[in-house]
Design a protein around this motif. Structure first.
Motif, mmCIF file in Angstrom:
data_model
loop_
_atom_site.group_PDB
_atom_site.id
_atom_site.type_symbol
_atom_site.label_atom_id
_atom_site.label_comp_id
_atom_site.label_asym_id
_atom_site.label_seq_id
_atom_site.Cartn_x
_atom_site.Cartn_y
_atom_site.Cartn_z
ATOM 1 N N LYS A 452 -9.673 34.651 -40.555
ATOM 2 C CA LYS A 452 -10.479 35.859 -40.770
ATOM 3 C C LYS A 452 -11.779 35.780 -39.989
ATOM 4 N N GLU A 453 -12.476 34.653 -40.071
ATOM 5 C CA GLU A 453 -13.743 34.505 -39.361
ATOM 6 C C GLU A 453 -13.549 34.501 -37.850
ATOM 7 N N ALA A 454 -12.382 34.060 -37.390
ATOM 8 C CA ALA A 454 -12.118 34.035 -35.949
ATOM 9 C C ALA A 454 -11.738 35.394 -35.400
ATOM 10 N N GLY A 455 -11.611 36.409 -36.263
ATOM 11 C CA GLY A 455 -11.321 37.760 -35.801
ATOM 12 C C GLY A 455 -9.851 38.069 -35.653
ATOM 13 N N ALA A 456 -8.981 37.289 -36.294
ATOM 14 C CA ALA A 456 -7.543 37.517 -36.135
ATOM 15 C C ALA A 456 -7.090 38.804 -36.801
ATOM 16 N N VAL A 457 -7.721 39.181 -37.914
ATOM 17 C CA VAL A 457 -7.257 40.338 -38.685
ATOM 18 C C VAL A 457 -7.343 41.611 -37.852
ATOM 19 N N ASN A 458 -8.460 41.819 -37.180
ATOM 20 C CA ASN A 458 -8.641 43.023 -36.373
ATOM 21 C C ASN A 458 -7.569 43.147 -35.296
ATOM 22 N N HIS A 459 -7.296 42.072 -34.592
ATOM 23 C CA HIS A 459 -6.296 42.114 -33.523
ATOM 24 C C HIS A 459 -4.898 42.316 -34.083
ATOM 25 N N LEU A 460 -4.589 41.705 -35.214
ATOM 26 C CA LEU A 460 -3.267 41.860 -35.809
ATOM 27 C C LEU A 460 -3.040 43.288 -36.285
ATOM 28 N N VAL A 461 -4.047 43.889 -36.894
ATOM 29 C CA VAL A 461 -3.912 45.268 -37.366
ATOM 30 C C VAL A 461 -3.687 46.212 -36.186
ATOM 31 N N GLN A 462 -4.401 45.993 -35.098
ATOM 32 C CA GLN A 462 -4.217 46.842 -33.914
ATOM 33 C C GLN A 462 -2.801 46.716 -33.342
ATOM 34 N N LEU A 463 -2.206 45.550 -33.478
ATOM 35 C CA LEU A 463 -0.864 45.336 -32.937
ATOM 36 C C LEU A 463 0.228 45.938 -33.813
ATOM 37 N N LEU A 464 -0.123 46.479 -34.984
ATOM 38 C CA LEU A 464 0.880 47.136 -35.825
ATOM 39 C C LEU A 464 1.448 48.385 -35.181
ATOM 40 N N VAL A 465 0.752 48.924 -34.191
ATOM 41 C CA VAL A 465 1.223 50.126 -33.488
ATOM 42 C C VAL A 465 2.005 49.760 -32.233
ATOM 43 N N SER A 466 2.292 48.495 -32.022
ATOM 44 C CA SER A 466 3.027 48.067 -30.829
ATOM 45 C C SER A 466 4.404 48.705 -30.797
#
Length: 845
Positions: A452-466
């Motif tokens: 979470k602190e490394a910013g993984a959540v934001n990138h993973l959520v954005q990839l849900l539209v892949s």
């Protein structure tokens, strides 16, 4: 006798073959064997003149490995060894002339010094290559005599014997012969000695390194007493010994049958420390440790143990894939999770120094960052720097091309940052691997917070539209593992994941696994038990009054607050298509999916008590399907052919689904519209059958509550005569109270349970005493009589008195030791002595 004659000193040098042959190891021999007394000047000089070609010997090149089986490539599992090649055809004839003599001098009837000199000469000669080794192996007894020398008290003899065995075991065709001759057992005994020299350890373990390249011999080495010795050698001061021990363990890990033995021996913590940044070690020991741990990591459980030691499996995607990385250049820096740091000055620095030195002194308050945030900043900086200069994965390129490895192990800080960096690339295959690794790495709360602190959540959520289905599935699996943490779950919600998850859920083509993971995330975000409605009005879900002021500001901007958040939830959740999809899951899915769908539907009822959307769907048919689980119908059938463990698991999952559906039905009954159209008689019958079934007791709580509520719809009834209340008492209340008496550690809880159980029995509930006796409560009650409070003792004696009215319970009451306890109460004339006396009179004493 020749064997006892004193050595003769010659005034010339020995042939180059015996003087300057390099050793197998990186370490050179620290002594040279003296000339044997039985070799005359004439013999050596004649051989030197007629057989040796000094020019050809002096021009030999040095190769890294000796060829196996006549020139074939040596297995990658074989340890590195520097040996000269076989360039002279005269080598075998040289062996014929002198090897036989040296082999004879290994005999037990010769002087120990002569045997030592002979084994050293043979060891040096064996370094000439496979032809020299073949010449030695022409003599069948040489191997047994060499192994016998491992028992010598001379360190130089043991070193030479182990060195010769190491050379012989380099050739594949001789590995089995070396093992069958008892080399493994003798080496085990040798390494068990105290105060061995590093040279002896190295040559001995390197022999095992060669032997362990054979899959059949790996099991033999792993099942011997060698494992504790090898693990102990990982702490040896000599780096060569460490490398050899690591090589043997890496080879043993290649066979899956050895994994359990290796892990139980404690090999994972020992090897993991060599991959830590603060531990010094050579490249060889790091490579072997990594190879062993990667093999063990193929097992899901052992992978968890590796991660717990501070290492993260990271996919190797090739240095070229990182060329697409384009770091965001901000005018003002932010933390990896997107939190912007508060500006302490509105006036920018002339040369940008304040921005550059921001990490050294954030503000005048000297607020210290949490360790997870610090690691995230450092890890991001290091990995982005390596990517921008093109140095990332450079050290793995050769290894990957040779062995085809797809993973490496990095410390937590670097591994988490590397995985988040890969999520930002354009290579979909790399993103897929990174998402899978993130899902595997989320084994505990600490790892989830680090991501979470490394910013993984934001990138993973954005990839849900892949548009790539495999990527979306892997990303959803990663978010599902992250959402186990309440803190991370709130961040997932704040990043706007609900809309994207629901859109994916609407897709009828998604797989069962995809649907399950999506429902998992939604059920955790929309969990009714978390009182989500009240949280919406409490401000930002990630807000904190302590610590970083800038983070608080950022979280407030990203958090869900007030009516705006509620309207957003209504818009995406209160959709007829979504509700229809959830009801469809109730009708036709597995119990696990049914449970999650019921939980989301319950949340919908909470945020929309009017249930206007639910009135348009046939939710009754969905509930009916949940309450008629197939596993409950099979209870009446013959269960002998069923797998007991699988059956228990199926019953457990069915019970959880039924409990969630009962909780949903209980909430639905609050609506008059729903009560008017529901077939209460049908559902009452279903729930009564479930209450009598074998589902776990904790799953019957909501079933009982729902039954009571259904029963109240037809008007009030006398408590004892109502069949529903009676069944709830027999199949839910009594078993729950007995369970509390048996397992609770709280005396007050036990006292309350005993008093309540006594009340139920004293009210004359039909079959109550039989139900209590069948639950096996007699022994715990006798123990409470001896140790409990006054009220507990009185209630326990009353329960036993009612049970004693049935003579079938007398043996159990007597076997529990009731009589001596009751007699003590009577003799001491405690307040309960009259009740105790009445109970004694009913028993056959």
């Amino acid at each position: 006798m020749l064997a006892s004659a004193s050595p003769v000193t010659f005034g010339f040098k020995l042939p180059r073959l015996f003087q300057h042959m390099p050793l197998c190891t990186k370490r050179t021999v620290r002594r040279r064997p003296t000339v044997f007394s039985y070799l005359t000047h004439h013999h050596i000089l004649h051989h030197h003149r007629n057989k040796l070609n000094p020019k050809s010997l002096s021009n030999r090149q040095v190769f890294t490995r000796v060829s196996s089986d006549g020139g074939g490539a040596v297995d990658d599992a074989t340890p590195p060894q520097s040996t000269p090649p076989d360039t002279e055809e005269s080598s075998p004839s040289i062996g014929d002339s002198y090897v036989s003599l040296f082999v004879r001098m290994l005999g037990l009837d010769h002087d120990p010094l002569d045997r030592e000199q002979a084994i050293v000469a043979l060891w040096k000669y064996s370094l000439g290559g496979k032809k020299c080794i073949d010449a030695i192996m022409q003599f069948p007894g040489c191997l047994n005599l060499t192994i016998n020398l491992l028992r010598s008290e001379s360190s130089s003899t043991c070193e030479a014997a182990a060195g010769l065995l190491r050379s012989i075991s380099m050739v594949n065709m001789y590995k089995d012969l070396v093992a069958k001759s008892g080399a493994i057992q003798e080496i085990t005994g040798l390494l068990n000695r105290h105060s061995l020299t590093p040279e002896v350890k190295e040559q001995s373990i390197c022999t095992l390194w060669n032997l362990s390249a054979d899959e059949k011999l790996r099991v033999k080495i792993a099942t011997s007493d060698m494992l504790p010795i090898l693990i102990e050698c990982l702490d040896d001061e000599d780096i060569m010994v460490k490398e050899a021990a690591g090589g043997v363990l890496a080879n043993l890990a290649l066979s899956q049958v050895n994994h359990n033995t290796l892990v139980e021996a404690g090999v994972i913590p020992k090897l993991a420390r060599f991959l830590k940044p603060d531990v010094e070690g050579s490249k060889i020991i790091r490579k072997e440790a990594e190879n062993a741990l990667l093999e063990l990591s193929k097992d899901e459980y052992y992978r968890i143990l590796v991660i717990e030691e501070g290492l993260v499996p990271v996919p190797l995607i090739g240095a070229a894939a990182y060329k697409s990385f384009k770091p965001c250049l901000h005018s003002w820096p932010s933390l990896p999770d997107g939190t912007e740091i508060e500006r302490t000055s509105n006036t920018p620095s002339r040369f940008g120094a304040s921005e550059l030195l921001l990490g050294l002194n954030i503000d005048d308050k000297k607020v210290s960052m949490e360790e997870a945030k610090v690691n995230a900043v450092i890890g991001r900086t290091q990995q982005q720097f390596l990517a921008r200069v093109g140095a990332i994965e450079m050290e793995h390129e050769k290894t990957e091309s040779e062995s085809g490895r797809k993973l490496t192990l990095l410390p937590w800080m670097d591994g988490v940052a590397r995985l988040v960096l890969i999520l930002q690339l354009q290579d979909e295959e790399a993103i897929l691997k990174a998402a899978e690794s993130i899902a595997d790495a989320c084994i505990n709360e600490q790892m989830r917070i680090m991501f979470k602190e490394a910013g993984a959540v934001n990138h993973l959520v954005q990839l849900l539209v892949s548009t790539n289905y495999a990527v979306k599935l892997a990303v959803t699996c990663a978010l599902e593992r992250l959402s186990v943490s309440n803190d991370v779950c709130q961040v997932i919600d704040a990043e706007g994941a609900i809309d994207l998850l629901i859109e994916n859920l609407k897709n009828l083509q998604i797989s069962l696994e995809f649907m399950e993971k999506t429902l998992d995330i939604l059920a955790r975000i929309l969990d009714p038990c978390k009182k989500m409605k009240s949280e919406f009005y409490d401000g930002p879900v990630n807000g904190s009054k302590n610590g970083f002021e800038a983070e608080r500001t950022s979280n407030a901007s990203r958090g869900i607050a007030g009516h705006t958040a509620l309207l957003k939830i209504w818009t995406c959740v209160l959709d007829s298509a979504v509700i229809c999809r959830l009801v469809e899951i109730l009708k036709s899915s597995t119990p696990n999916l049914q449970r999650k769908a019921a939980s989301v539907l319950e949340f919908i009822i909470i945020i929309d008590p009017s249930m206007d959307y639910l009135n348009t769907v046939d939710i009754e048919s969905g509930l009916d399907a949940v309450f008629q689980q197939k596993v409950l119908k099979d209870e009446e059938c013959d269960l002998e052919d069923k797998n007991p463990e699988k059956y228990v698991l199926e019953v457990e999952e069915a019970g959880l689904a039924i409990s969630a559906a009962s909780q949903l039905l209980t909430k639905l009954l609050d609506s008059k519209q729903f009560r008017d159209k529901i077939n209460s008689t049908h559902f009452t019958k279903l729930l009564r059958n479930i209450l009598k079934s074998s589902i776990p007791l904790h799953s019957k709580d909501w079933v009982a509550a729902c039954l009571v509520k259904l029963g109240s719809l037809s008007g009030p009834k006398p408590n004892l005569k109502d069949p529903i209340n009676m069944e709830v008492t027999l199949y839910e209340t009594i078993p729950r109270l007995v369970e509390q008496i048996k397992t609770s550690f709280s005396p007050k809880t036990k006292e309350a349970a005993v008093v309540e159980l006594n009340r139920i029995i004293s009210e004359g509930v039909v079959d109550a005493t039989q139900a209590v006796a069948s639950e096996g409560v007699i022994f715990p009650l006798v123990k409470l009589i001896d140790e409990g409070s006054e009220s507990t003792v009185e209630a326990s004696i009353a329960i036993l008195y009612n049970l004693s009215m049935d003579s079938e319970n007398h043996p159990a009451i007597l076997a529990a030791g009731t009589v001596p306890v009751l007699r003590r109460i009577v003799l001491l004339q405690r307040p309960q002595w009259t009740r105790a006396l009445h109970l004694l009179r009913t028993l056959p004493t």
